[in-house]
Every structure is written in C-alpha cells, then in structure tokens.
Design a protein around this motif. Structure first.
Motif, PDB file in Angstrom:
ATOM      1  N   ILE A 186      -1.260   4.804   6.544  1.00 41.43           N
ATOM      2  CA  ILE A 186      -0.306   5.563   5.943  1.00 41.43           C
ATOM      3  C   ILE A 186      -0.279   4.863   4.549  1.00 41.43           C
ATOM      4  CG2 ILE A 186       1.952   6.524   5.518  1.00 41.43           C
ATOM      5  CD1 ILE A 186       1.210   5.171   9.021  1.00 41.43           C
ATOM      6  N   GLN A 207       1.466   4.756   0.383  1.00 43.50           N
ATOM      7  CA  GLN A 207       2.825   5.243  -0.583  1.00 43.50           C
ATOM      8  C   GLN A 207       2.790   4.692  -1.946  1.00 43.50           C
ATOM      9  OE1 GLN A 207       6.534   3.155   0.623  1.00 43.50           O
ATOM     10  NE2 GLN A 207       7.692   5.018   0.018  1.00 43.50           N
ATOM     11  N   LYS A 232       7.208   6.597  -4.818  1.00 45.03           N
ATOM     12  CA  LYS A 232       6.971   8.015  -4.108  1.00 45.03           C
ATOM     13  C   LYS A 232       6.833   7.948  -2.557  1.00 45.03           C
ATOM     14  CE  LYS A 232       4.289   9.829  -8.103  1.00 45.03           C
ATOM     15  NZ  LYS A 232       3.113  10.513  -8.343  1.00 45.03           N
ATOM     16  N   GLY A 233       6.849   9.157  -1.863  1.00 44.85           N
ATOM     17  CA  GLY A 233       6.671   8.996  -0.355  1.00 44.85           C
ATOM     18  C   GLY A 233       5.322   8.719   0.155  1.00 44.85           C
ATOM     19  N   LEU A 234       5.596   8.982   1.341  1.00 43.93           N
ATOM     20  CA  LEU A 234       4.329   8.595   2.350  1.00 43.93           C
ATOM     21  C   LEU A 234       3.563   9.721   2.686  1.00 43.93           C
ATOM     22  CD1 LEU A 234       7.430   7.109   4.541  1.00 43.93           C
ATOM     23  CD2 LEU A 234       5.581   5.708   3.547  1.00 43.93           C
ATOM     24  N   TRP A 266       0.181  10.206   5.410  1.00 42.44           N
ATOM     25  CA  TRP A 266      -0.708   9.831   6.314  1.00 42.44           C
ATOM     26  C   TRP A 266      -2.101  10.141   6.115  1.00 42.44           C
ATOM     27  CZ3 TRP A 266      -3.589  13.309   9.602  1.00 42.44           C
ATOM     28  CH2 TRP A 266      -4.224  12.647  10.738  1.00 42.44           C
ATOM     29  N   TYR A 318      -0.067   1.137   4.225  1.00 44.29           N
ATOM     30  CA  TYR A 318       0.439   0.503   5.480  1.00 44.29           C
ATOM     31  C   TYR A 318      -0.417   0.674   6.584  1.00 44.29           C
ATOM     32  CZ  TYR A 318       5.116   0.539   3.059  1.00 44.29           C
ATOM     33  OH  TYR A 318       5.912   0.239   2.370  1.00 44.29           O
ATOM     34  N   TRP A 356       4.953  -1.023  12.018  1.00 44.79           N
ATOM     35  CA  TRP A 356       4.254  -0.837  10.845  1.00 44.79           C
ATOM     36  C   TRP A 356       3.874  -2.445  10.361  1.00 44.79           C
ATOM     37  CZ3 TRP A 356       4.490   3.814   7.278  1.00 44.79           C
ATOM     38  CH2 TRP A 356       5.064   5.073   7.873  1.00 44.79           C
ATOM     39  N   GLY A 357       2.773  -2.577   9.689  1.00 48.81           N
ATOM     40  CA  GLY A 357       2.539  -3.663   8.892  1.00 48.81           C
ATOM     41  C   GLY A 357       3.396  -3.941   7.784  1.00 48.81           C
ATOM     42  N   GLN A 358       3.588  -4.871   7.085  1.00 48.26           N
ATOM     43  CA  GLN A 358       4.247  -4.940   5.916  1.00 48.26           C
ATOM     44  C   GLN A 358       3.690  -4.476   4.599  1.00 48.26           C
ATOM     45  OE1 GLN A 358       4.112  -9.419   5.346  1.00 48.26           O
ATOM     46  NE2 GLN A 358       2.370  -9.337   3.929  1.00 48.26           N
TER      47      GLN A 358
END
Lengths: 122, 107
Positions: A39, A41, A45-47, A49, A96, A112-114
């Motif tokens: 994913i 970002q 802004k937004g996420l 996939w 991510y 999630w990863g960092q």
C-alpha cells in the motif's frame, strides 16, 4: 509478534524501476489464508492499495497500476518484493507492506511495516 | 472501482467527547469494511474489521456499525491518544479502496 520491514532505495530516477523488499519476522510468509500486500501513501494524501501476493506466487493487483507492477515472493528468505516500472513524480510516496488476511468472510491489512519513503526525482 | 467517501474530512473535539465518523460506499459492500487509525509519521493500525469487530488489543471505546453502503466509527469518549487520522477501507471488490481520511484534532 509478527513484524514487517520495508527496504530499498529512497530515491529513484524518473522512468526507472522502483524496487522494494519486505522482510517478515516472527512468523512465516507461507501461512495459509494470508496474502502479503503493498500500500502506498503520497505525502499528505490518502492510502492506495497496490497489490497482494500469496506465498504460492498467486497475485492480484490494482488495475490502475497493474501494467507497471510486479510482485514476487521468496519463501526461503521470508520476503516479498515490489517492482514498479516507469516511475514518475506521481509515484513519490511512503510505501508500506502489510500482511493481508484474505478469507471468505474476513479480509484486512494487519500488521503493517513502518513504511519507507521513495522519492522519484532526477 | 468502489469509491469510499468519509465525512467529515476533519473535526475538532475535546477529550471526553463522543465522536462519530461516517463512511459511505458507492455500491453495496455487505460488511466488508475495515477502519484504521494513523498517527503522524506512523503506519496505519487496524481498529475495526468486518464493520463491527474490534481488533485484539484495541480499546473498547472504539466501535463500528453498518452494512451495505453506510458505516460509522464511534469513539465513545475521546482520549488524548485518539487524535489521529482515521480511514475506512472496503475489502469487497478489486481494487481494495480506502476513504480519503478523517482527521480528528484537539479542540
């Protein structure tokens, strides 16, 4: 506790290929019912996939990115990877990786990863 | 694509307030709706899955409801650590899509 960690270059030139790897620890990437997803970002802004892969290599992608995305998995290293070709400035984002539970009745991304910031610039 | 629309885009609230965020899908998604919390500089964390199931380890002041096209996330009594951005996400159709986010700020 399962952990994911993204790695890869933080700077990619326009028209080149972005390559990232996600290493899974404290758990097996070969677990049934779990896909492994990416994913992104863009800053502020937004996420979005990007796509997900099963340990067998089965994949599904966001159609808007499908022509440029390749996902792969290396079960021996407990890793999965993302390649995004022909990048432009619009691909600048925090990327991510996440475990993607996918069953008939349940589906979500956790954990999630960092995240890792990838900047596309010459 | 299934479009997810959250409202409001941002809100200001005080500690102890009851806060409600709504998420509307452009088509029916049954109960395939998840909620995530994201704090600045951090990865999103799963709060609610399948519209109303609380993720393990998440405070019971968070709750979710809805089905079909309309969903809500409620924080029963806002705490200082709840100031963050919240995203809904549908897992019914491909591509998986997220709402634009709702930023909860301190009043």
């Amino acid at each position: 506790q399962l952990q994911l960690q993204e790695s890869g270059p933080g700077l990619v030139k326009p028209s080149e290929t972005l390559s990232l790897t996600c290493t899974v620890s404290a758990g097996s990437i070969s677990s049934s019912s779990y896909y492994w997803g990416w994913i992104r970002q863009p800053p502020g802004k937004g996420l979005e996939w990007i796509g997900s892969i099963y340990y067998s290599g089965s994949t599904y992608y966001n159609p808007s990115l499908k022509s440029r995305v390749t996902l792969s998995v290396d079960t021996s290293k407990n890793q999965f990877s993302l390649k995004l070709s022909f990048v432009t400035a619009a691909d600048t984002a925090v990327y991510y990786c996440a475990r993607h539970l996918r069953t008939v009745k349940l589906e979500h991304f956790d954990p999630w990863g960092q995240g890792t910031l990838v900047t596309v610039s010459s | 694509d299934t479009q997810m629309t959250q409202s409001p885009s941002s809100l200001s609230a005080s500690v102890g307030d009851r806060v409600t965020i709504t998420c509307r899908a452009s088509q029916s998604i049954s109960s395939y709706l998840n909620w995530y919390q994201q704090k600045p500089g951090k990865a999103p964390q799963l709060l609610i899955y399948a519209a109303s199931s609380l993720q393990s380890g998440v405070s019971s002041r968070f709750s979710g409801s809805g089905s079909g096209t309309d969903f809500t996330l409620t924080i029963s009594s806002l705490q200082p650590e709840d100031f963050a951005t919240y995203y809904c996400q549908q897992s019914y159709s491909t591509p998986r899509t997220f709402g634009q986010g709702t930023k909860v700020e301190i009043k």
